[in-house]
Design a protein around this motif. Sequence first.
Motif: not given
Length: 235
Positions: A102-114, A148-159
């Motif tokens: 997960y990532r909590t952002n304090t500034g601008e959020v972009t696809a590249e930064s996430l 909220d557009g501030v904290t993003y959660y990522a999940v990647q499953l491998f199977g």
Amino acid sequence: MRVSAALLMLVAVNTLINAETPDSKMIQAVEQAILDQTNDYREKHDLPPIGSNDELVATASKFATFMAKSGKYGHHADGRTPAERAKDSGYQYCVVRENIAYRTNTGEVTAESLTEVFVQGWIDSPPHRENILADFVTETGVAVASTDGVTYYAVQLFGRPKSSAIEVKVTNQTQQFQTLVVTSNDSEDEVELPARSIITMKRCFPATLSLTGSGSKVEVKDSVELSITEDGLSR
């Protein structure tokens, strides 16, 4: 022409459902980038690419959304294992592995930064990198969620699906009783083969097969037929 209020409401609801917000488009871009960069990293290590699986995507999406809404974080945040969640989504699994972040952002959020935070963070962590570079997984599912557009959660499953289990057929061509040792995923099993017998086994992980009393051993990563002769174990 008169249009009923109910019809107007239905049209409004459908328009809302079908509308894509800038944030949802960014999340889709991040999910695709995670998949692309995963396969780029695997290619650098001479591993085949893994494809996206609908059931794994659904599993990842549900869990990412759960963590985003609840604020709970961890592989067992909802009281279940990754494999249990995948099974509930209809994935008939042989192997299920999971990376989360997960990532909590304090500034601008972009696809590249996430994407950079999630993928590079996993690569820099030995257990997460091990999942990315597992040579026994064939499919993946990626999802990112935020409320909220501030904290993003990522999940990647491998199977690896049950249908792709490694099948090993061993024929004992000798007149003696033989003991086959199967080492796989930090476990070791012994299989007894009477003279002139045939055994078929399925494994979810690559395995090393050896013969008691013989120095011969075979590394198995794909379905294969093996023979036990007076000279030992061989393909």
